[in-house]
Motif scaffolding. Sequence first.
Motif, mmCIF file in Angstrom:
data_model
loop_
_atom_site.group_PDB
_atom_site.id
_atom_site.type_symbol
_atom_site.label_atom_id
_atom_site.label_comp_id
_atom_site.label_asym_id
_atom_site.label_seq_id
_atom_site.Cartn_x
_atom_site.Cartn_y
_atom_site.Cartn_z
ATOM 1 N N GLU A 38 29.817 42.269 39.665
ATOM 2 C CA GLU A 38 30.518 41.780 40.851
ATOM 3 C C GLU A 38 30.896 40.300 40.686
ATOM 4 O O GLU A 38 31.999 39.885 41.037
ATOM 5 C CB GLU A 38 29.609 41.983 42.082
ATOM 6 N N LYS A 41 33.969 39.714 38.388
ATOM 7 C CA LYS A 41 35.160 40.484 38.759
ATOM 8 C C LYS A 41 36.409 39.602 38.751
ATOM 9 O O LYS A 41 36.387 38.487 39.287
ATOM 10 C CB LYS A 41 34.928 41.029 40.179
ATOM 11 N N GLY A 42 37.464 40.094 38.123
ATOM 12 C CA GLY A 42 38.734 39.342 38.109
ATOM 13 C C GLY A 42 38.831 38.286 37.027
ATOM 14 O O GLY A 42 39.889 37.686 36.851
ATOM 15 N N LEU A 43 37.755 38.055 36.318
ATOM 16 C CA LEU A 43 37.782 37.071 35.227
ATOM 17 C C LEU A 43 37.971 37.778 33.890
ATOM 18 O O LEU A 43 37.453 38.875 33.677
ATOM 19 C CB LEU A 43 36.465 36.297 35.164
ATOM 20 N N THR A 149 39.129 51.208 34.742
ATOM 21 C CA THR A 149 38.631 50.087 35.532
ATOM 22 C C THR A 149 37.472 49.376 34.829
ATOM 23 O O THR A 149 36.503 50.003 34.416
ATOM 24 C CB THR A 149 38.146 50.566 36.916
ATOM 25 N N HIS A 152 37.275 42.889 34.563
ATOM 26 C CA HIS A 152 38.389 41.946 34.348
ATOM 27 C C HIS A 152 39.703 42.435 34.956
ATOM 28 O O HIS A 152 40.580 41.632 35.261
ATOM 29 C CB HIS A 152 38.565 41.628 32.857
ATOM 30 N N ASN A 153 39.875 43.780 35.129
ATOM 31 C CA ASN A 153 41.152 44.273 35.680
ATOM 32 C C ASN A 153 41.012 44.786 37.110
ATOM 33 O O ASN A 153 41.990 45.247 37.705
ATOM 34 C CB ASN A 153 41.758 45.360 34.766
ATOM 35 N N GLN A 154 39.801 44.653 37.657
ATOM 36 C CA GLN A 154 39.466 45.314 38.913
ATOM 37 C C GLN A 154 40.268 44.794 40.103
ATOM 38 O O GLN A 154 40.538 45.532 41.047
ATOM 39 C CB GLN A 154 37.969 45.091 39.177
ATOM 40 N N THR A 155 40.643 43.519 40.050
ATOM 41 C CA THR A 155 41.345 42.925 41.183
ATOM 42 C C THR A 155 42.861 42.867 40.957
ATOM 43 O O THR A 155 43.594 42.347 41.796
ATOM 44 C CB THR A 155 40.830 41.487 41.445
ATOM 45 N N SER A 156 43.323 43.409 39.825
ATOM 46 C CA SER A 156 44.761 43.330 39.519
ATOM 47 C C SER A 156 45.497 44.539 40.073
ATOM 48 O O SER A 156 44.955 45.640 40.103
ATOM 49 C CB SER A 156 44.978 43.305 38.003
ATOM 50 N N THR A 158 47.820 47.711 39.858
ATOM 51 C CA THR A 158 47.752 48.670 38.748
ATOM 52 C C THR A 158 49.080 48.793 38.007
ATOM 53 O O THR A 158 49.169 49.433 36.978
ATOM 54 C CB THR A 158 47.300 50.037 39.312
#
Lengths: 175, 175
Positions: A38, A41-43, A149, A152-156, A158
């Motif tokens: 968590e 996430k996003g990094l 998923t 690193h790609n979770q907040t991007s 799709t």
Amino acid sequence: MLSTKQRIAVDMDGVLADVYAQFLRMHEEDTGQKLSREQVKGLLEEEAFPLHDEHVNRPGFFRTAPVMQEAPKVLELLNTHFEVFIVSAAMEYPNSLKEKHDWLNAFFPFITWQQMVLCGSKSIIRADIMIDDHFKNLDNFQGRTLLFTQPHNQTSPTKNHQRVDNWENIAELLL
Amino acid sequence: MLSTKQRIAVDMDGVLADVYAQFLRMHEEDTGQKLSREQVKGLLEEEAFPLHDEHVNRPGFFRTAPVMQEAPKVLELLNTHFEVFIVSAAMEYPNSLKEKHDWLNAFFPFITWQQMVLCGSKSIIRADIMIDDHFKNLDNFQGRTLLFTQPHNQTSPTKNHQRVDNWENIAELLL
């Protein structure tokens, strides 16, 4: 004879191999800091783990990575219905090459050496379906694309890819 | 951004690397018998060299193979006019993987890791031109094919492929 089955190119790190588990474990061992998925996430992995380069170059990093849940069972089924290739962008880390081969043999003994590809850029890959966790690999691919998923790609968004959260999802979509 | 240059897939063994020189040398060292290229003409490498498997698995076999004459000079030129990938069917010999990477770095320092592919079957390769010494790789390829002359293919009809005897020939055809 050319196969008439559809061809799938399956990524290793972040799809078959749970490299985040490995990064989190080594990060804690080396810094004493316990991070969660968590928190990163996003990094990008390089941003999330300051010792990233040291860790991926450490002997054993790839060979001892845990396998993703349900991956062996689902991939074995896919392997009977599709022409499966395992495609890993591994050339940046030449010490990983044999480890990746040995890791595949250990967890996926039904995958032959003919089905393994270790490359740098995946733009050279000709297949019908690609499963990968990185946009850079999926965006230039000409066939159907599944985005696996990972933190690193979770907040991007799709984009044009179909998101899958785990191997059960892949089984539902492709089998 | 996708390149608009034509993409060439260049084989290693028997095209960039003179593996016959290596087989002939090791065969003589281990058996005392001095063979010539002429004597092994038309034979598969496995037929020509009874110690083939032992030799290709010996540490150093690929790392110390001599480079094919004129290959570095011509490939460096091709590398500016084409999108070059080096594609080697190496997965059968997992100990060769790092040796092949290191060998490329030594003789072709202008080839980046992004341009290297180590695979089992070349059916997965998407390119416009393929240079290879094996029919099994060229026959299923969809683009233009150059057959690099080596003793094992020297007596075979060229089929739909264009035969090249050396790197000067390749330069004349492609540059």
